[in-house]
Design an enzyme around this catalytic site. Structure first.
Site, PDB file in Angstrom:
ATOM      1  N   TYR A   1      15.538  31.736   5.048  1.00 36.24           N
ATOM      2  CA  TYR A   1      14.381  32.498   5.513  1.00 36.24           C
ATOM      3  C   TYR A   1      14.464  32.764   7.009  1.00 36.24           C
ATOM      4  O   TYR A   1      14.844  31.880   7.780  1.00 36.24           O
ATOM      5  CB  TYR A   1      13.088  31.718   5.254  1.00 36.24           C
ATOM      6  CG  TYR A   1      12.687  31.655   3.815  1.00 36.24           C
ATOM      7  CD1 TYR A   1      12.381  32.817   3.090  1.00 36.24           C
ATOM      8  CD2 TYR A   1      12.580  30.425   3.170  1.00 36.24           C
ATOM      9  CE1 TYR A   1      11.997  32.730   1.762  1.00 36.24           C
ATOM     10  CE2 TYR A   1      12.195  30.338   1.841  1.00 36.24           C
ATOM     11  CZ  TYR A   1      11.902  31.496   1.147  1.00 36.24           C
ATOM     12  OH  TYR A   1      11.520  31.424  -0.150  1.00 36.24           O
TER      13      TYR A   1
ATOM     14  N   ARG B   1     -10.627   0.115  14.526  1.00 39.85           N
ATOM     15  CA  ARG B   1     -10.468   0.918  13.310  1.00 39.85           C
ATOM     16  C   ARG B   1     -11.500   0.426  12.311  1.00 39.85           C
ATOM     17  O   ARG B   1     -12.490   1.087  12.054  1.00 39.85           O
ATOM     18  CB  ARG B   1      -9.029   0.759  12.794  1.00 39.85           C
ATOM     19  CG  ARG B   1      -8.677   1.653  11.644  1.00 39.85           C
ATOM     20  CD  ARG B   1      -7.181   1.653  11.363  1.00 39.85           C
ATOM     21  NE  ARG B   1      -6.706   0.382  10.789  1.00 39.85           N
ATOM     22  CZ  ARG B   1      -5.471   0.197  10.354  1.00 39.85           C
ATOM     23  NH1 ARG B   1      -4.575   1.154  10.424  1.00 39.85           N
ATOM     24  NH2 ARG B   1      -5.109  -0.968   9.833  1.00 39.85           N
TER      25      ARG B   1
ATOM     26  N   MET C   1      11.036  25.193   0.480  1.00 41.43           N
ATOM     27  CA  MET C   1      10.140  24.302  -0.251  1.00 41.43           C
ATOM     28  C   MET C   1      10.934  23.323  -1.119  1.00 41.43           C
ATOM     29  O   MET C   1      10.658  22.129  -1.132  1.00 41.43           O
ATOM     30  CB  MET C   1       9.176  25.119  -1.127  1.00 41.43           C
ATOM     31  CG  MET C   1       8.127  24.252  -1.817  1.00 41.43           C
ATOM     32  SD  MET C   1       7.126  25.180  -2.975  1.00 41.43           S
ATOM     33  CE  MET C   1       6.101  26.133  -1.876  1.00 41.43           C
TER      34      MET C   1
ATOM     35  N   LYS D   1       0.840  -1.201   0.000  1.00 43.70           N
ATOM     36  CA  LYS D   1       0.000   0.000   0.000  1.00 43.70           C
ATOM     37  C   LYS D   1       0.877   1.254   0.000  1.00 43.70           C
ATOM     38  O   LYS D   1       2.074   1.184   0.317  1.00 43.70           O
ATOM     39  CB  LYS D   1      -0.904  -0.017   1.233  1.00 43.70           C
ATOM     40  CG  LYS D   1      -0.127  -0.050   2.546  1.00 43.70           C
ATOM     41  CD  LYS D   1      -1.022  -0.436   3.709  1.00 43.70           C
ATOM     42  CE  LYS D   1      -0.228  -0.389   5.001  1.00 43.70           C
ATOM     43  NZ  LYS D   1      -0.852  -1.138   6.073  1.00 43.70           N
TER      44      LYS D   1
HETATM   45  C1  LIG Z   1      -0.153  -1.890   6.878  1.00 44.82           C
HETATM   46  C2  LIG Z   1      -0.740  -3.103   7.378  1.00 44.82           C
HETATM   47  C3  LIG Z   1       0.048  -4.218   7.661  1.00 44.82           C
HETATM   48  C4  LIG Z   1       1.546  -4.203   7.644  1.00 44.82           C
HETATM   49  O1  LIG Z   1       2.036  -3.580   8.809  1.00 44.82           O
HETATM   50  P1  LIG Z   1       3.602  -3.413   9.098  1.00 44.82           P
HETATM   51  O2  LIG Z   1       3.671  -2.894  10.479  1.00 44.82           O
HETATM   52  O3  LIG Z   1       4.109  -2.446   8.102  1.00 44.82           O
HETATM   53  O4  LIG Z   1       4.208  -4.749   8.932  1.00 44.82           O
HETATM   54  C5  LIG Z   1      -0.602  -5.394   8.009  1.00 44.82           C
HETATM   55  N1  LIG Z   1      -1.953  -5.443   8.080  1.00 44.82           N
HETATM   56  C6  LIG Z   1      -2.730  -4.374   7.851  1.00 44.82           C
HETATM   57  C7  LIG Z   1      -4.218  -4.508   7.991  1.00 44.82           C
HETATM   58  C8  LIG Z   1      -2.159  -3.163   7.505  1.00 44.82           C
HETATM   59  O5  LIG Z   1      -2.944  -2.088   7.292  1.00 44.82           O
END
Ligand SMILES: *Cc1c(COP(=O)(O)O)cnc(C)c1O
Length: 813
Positions: A708, A580, A757, A482
């Site tokens: 700056y 969550r 920036m 992801k």
């Molecule tokens: C991102 C995620 C993981 C992986 O987590 P890490 O700590 O990066 O290994 C596993 N399961 C779910 C549901 C996640 O959202």
């Protein structure tokens, strides 16, 4: 070289099952290579995490007939010829040792802490006008790489250069038998100062084992080495300080060069080399020693040494113009490395169309007729659509290739660049150094600025193996890609994971999954946050949604029914305490009622996510989550009469709760080289290096300010370097004002004043550097974990904040 199976059986002391009539002309250990065919002998190597026996049935289907194995896999006994041995790696080594014994020409064995590959490439450059050289491709110097290199020796070679690298004690003896160096070369041995005397002595003894049958050893004079070399072996040493060395050298810098004054046997010689850094100068001297021992004339030495060049050993993947992907291997052209590059192209292809831009090939040891036939074969088996040949010789053999355009030289290629129409394809650019293909790479490369995030694909493979080794053999692996692979690159990493045969990929949103499917990823992909509006696309692209609420489930079922789906895979997420996403205990009966006897979807897996897998202070809470997961998932399984995949562990879960692996784990941050456990971190390889360059250097006086708001005021004369990377690239402003630093030429340079920036300024008063020098923003040092700790955040945020305008460059060593 062609050998009969009968012969090989004897060489390996193997027990044969099946036909003895076959002949083989190539050796393979890579089941994924498209070059495997009927005449391949496949050695099924067994590693800590991977056993190649599992690929044998696939290979038989692809036409491979002969295998070296430790056992014959079930149901395959009549399908091919098997040579059964105790240990397949030892068999490969034995085969290589036999092959080596057939040849009598001089062979260099290279060992040392640093510089082996560079010295090998330079010797090849310096001596190739006079010899047909066989050398290890890239840095193939391991227990597997060395035999594969040696097996490529053929009748026409008359000089060999092989490097030997070891990671454990006692490996050198094995390499000695395979390389059998006649001349030993020690490139660099480290110093007692860094390692302690005893360690250094042990290390040198181990290295010298490579030379136990050599006639001559070349090295930098060192009393310890002197005392350890056996007296029957001649030595040829050099030194800057010890006048008793065979060759005494003094050096001085002029402009960008180093001038070496060399005294050898009362004879004097002066040469120039185009480097000043100590490592390059030492490597060049090692090469010089070899030339001297071969009695090269002064003028040849002077002439050739001045043209030494920086060696690039990495295959790099870059984004090209018009939707192309470039694989840049523009520094070498020999048959061995062409094979490797083509395999790499296959593991990375993003587009169906593949073009190879190829220069003349040198030192194959074959006649041109044979060579280009073999190259054409290789090109065909790798399904390359188009060959663009550059050079006199390849032009002559154009007829060997199917779809081939040739040019006499690189300038002719450029005159026709506009007609060549590079679009939507993967392009391998591979040429000998003097063809200057780096100009082709520059012309085809998408133009972006000088800041890049370099991703080391070897490190990703290493980290994957590390976590795999913590799993039971049957535990499946889902890898989370992801957020653009945690900022490191979506497609390229997914493709590598597919190559390594992980079981699942996980993404956050449907569009991430769609773009992976569009670029040829065929692994199943779970979508963590499937929005209702994306259900239709999810179905179209065969993505697999995580379902976490009744509302979502009902919406999905409605579409599933309309589309008449059958058993479409879904994943049920349970909330066990993270709060969550997910079904809670009280929703379970209703969930079961809806899913019971439902034909439109299938529960492929049940999962939950832990809130505290990384923090052992909350162990009790973690156990309560694991307990609840067991109870809720069992209930679902019992009442629905299903046996889905169950999974709950993320990276730190894998490390801290090995008993809860269930059927699969979900690896995330660990793949990208980050662990929150200090011990575990030592076993991971750094994956990403964020690099830029120095745009400008200026000197300011005490009292003058930088940036700056005048947040930095010099209290003494200060040298300031400006780097073209800023908060718009994802560098937190909190990292400025002397809190953070970058690394320039291995030294820390504090970031002074506010981060802008698109730029930031650093103090380089104490650093020897110039405009254009490379700058490391993060990588080995400072590490992402270090920055995160200083900024009171987590490495995840640092990694995923790097803006998409920073070009990602992927490479393999
Ligand atoms: C991102 C995620 C993981 C992986 O987590 P890490 O700590 O990066 O290994 C596993 N399961 C779910 C549901 C996640 O959202």
């Amino acid at each position: 070289m062609t050998l009969s199976i009968q012969n090989i059986e004897k060489i390996l002391h193997a027990k044969r099952f099946g036909d003895s009539n076959g002949t083989i002309d190539t050796i393979s250990i890579d089941s994924r290579s498209l070059q495997n065919n009927q005449k391949t002998l496949f050695f099924a190597l067994v590693g800590p995490n991977n056993d190649a026996h599992q690929y044998i049935s696939d290979l038989i289907e692809k036409g491979v007939q002969n295998f070296v194995v430790t056992h014959i896999p079930e149901k395959l006994s009549n399908k091919a010829t098997f040579l059964v041995v105790e240990n397949t790696l030892e068999a490969l080594q034995r085969y290589a040792a036999y092959h080596r014994s057939l040849f009598k020409f001089p062979v260099f064995g290279l060992t040392g802490s640093n510089g082996k590959t560079i010295v090998k490439e330079w010797l090849n450059f310096l001596m190739s006008p006079d010899f047909n050289i066989i050398r290890s491709p890239k840095s193939y110097n391991s227990q597997v790489g060395v035999p594969l290199s040696v097996i490529s020796i053929n009748d026409r070679h008359n000089l060999g250069i092989f490097e030997a690298g070891i990671s454990k004690m006692n490996e050198m003896e094995k390499l000695e038998v395979i390389i059998r160096p006649t001349i030993g070369i020690i490139t660099n041995i480290g110093s007692a100062h860094d390692e302690g005397f005893e360690d250094l002595e042990k290390k040198i003894k181990e290295k010298l084992k490579l030379f136990k049958n050599s006639k001559l050893i070349i090295y930098q004079k060192n009393k310890l080495v002197d005392s350890l070399i056996e007296s029957k072996i001649k030595s040829f040493s050099w030194s800057y300080t010890d006048e008793t060395a065979d060759v005494f050298i003094s050096k001085k810098d002029i402009q960008d060069k180093t001038v070496l004054q060399i005294r050898n046997d009362k004879d004097n010689l002066e040469i120039q080399i185009p480097f000043q850094d100590e490592a390059s100068v030492e490597n060049a001297i090692t090469c010089l020693m070899v030339l001297l021992s071969f009695k090269y004339s002064k003028s040849t030495i002077q002439n050739r040494m001045q043209w030494l060049y920086p060696v690039e050993m990495r295959l790099k993947i870059k984004n090209g113009i018009n939707n192309t992907t470039l694989i840049d291997d523009s520094y070498s052209s020999d048959f061995q490395s062409l094979k490797i590059a083509l395999d790499f192209l296959e593991s990375q292809k993003q587009y169906k169309n593949k073009t190879v831009i190829l220069s003349d090939i040198f030192q194959s040891g074959l006649s041109n007729e044979e060579l280009y036939s073999k190259v054409a074969q290789l090109i065909t088996s790798n399904k390359i659509n188009r060959v663009i040949g550059i050079g006199e010789t390849i032009s002559e053999f154009k007829h060997k290739f199917k779809n081939c355009i040739t040019f006499k030289n690189t300038s002719d290629f450029f005159l026709n660049l506009n007609y060549l129409n590079f679009i939507n394809e993967t392009i391998l650019i591979k040429g000998a150094r003097h063809f200057q293909f780096e100009e082709i790479v520059a012309a085809l490369e998408e133009k972006t600025h000088e800041t890049v995030l370099e991703i080391n694909l070897n490190s990703i493979s290493h980290n994957l193996s590390f976590y795999k080794s913590k799993l039971k053999p049957i535990t499946k692996m889902m890898v989370m890609v992801k957020a653009f692979g945690y900022g490191s690159g979506g497609f390229e990493i997914a493709k590598l994971l597919q190559h390594h045969k992980v079981d699942y990929l996980g993404v956050a949103f449907a569009d991430e999954g769609i773009s992976l499917k569009n670029t040829g990823i065929t692994l199943p992909i779970m979508v963590l946050n499937p929005e209702t509006t994306s259900f239709s696309a999810i179905i179209q692209y065969k993505l697999e949604p995580e379902i976490y609420s009744l509302k979502g489930l009902n919406a999905f079922l409605k579409i599933a029914e309309k589309r008449k789906l059958k058993h479409f895979p879904i994943h049920i997420k349970l909330d066990t305490g993270m709060h969550r996403l997910g079904f809670e205990e009280e929703n379970l009966d209703e969930l079961i009622a809806v899913l019971k006897d439902n034909k439109f979807v299938t529960v492929k897996s049940i999962l939950s996510h832990m809130a505290t897998s990384d923090d052992l202070e909350h162990q009790e809470f973690a156990h309560s989550q694991l307990n609840l997961f067991e109870i809720l998932s069992s209930k679902l399984m019992n009442e629905l009469q299903i046996k889905p995949i169950r999974h709950i562990l993320n990276t730190s879960g894998i490390s801290n709760f090995p008993q809860a692996q269930y059927d699969m784990v979900r690896l995330g941050i660990g793949l990208y080289g980050v662990s929150n456990d200090v011990e575990e971190q030592k076993y991971l390889d750094n994956v990403g290096t964020l690099k830029s360059i120095i745009s400008q250097i200026r000197s300011i006086q005490a009292g003058e300010s930088v940036g700056y708001g005048r947040r930095f005021v010099a209290d003494r004369p200060t040298k300031i370097a400006t780097i073209p990377i800023g908060y718009a690239d994802g560098i937190s402003r909190h990292w400025g004002n002397s809190i953070g630093f970058v690394t320039i030429n291995n030294q820390k340079a504090a970031i002074v004043g506010c981060i802008c920036m698109d730029m930031l300024m650093v103090d380089v008063s104490e650093i020897n550097c110039k405009e254009g020098d490379s700058v490391i923003i993060f990588g080995e040092s400072p590490s992402v974990s270090y920055i995160a700790a200083q900024l009171q955040t987590i490495p995840y945020e640092i990694l995923t904040s790097i803006s998409q305008r920073v070009k990602r460059v992927f490479y393999r060593e």
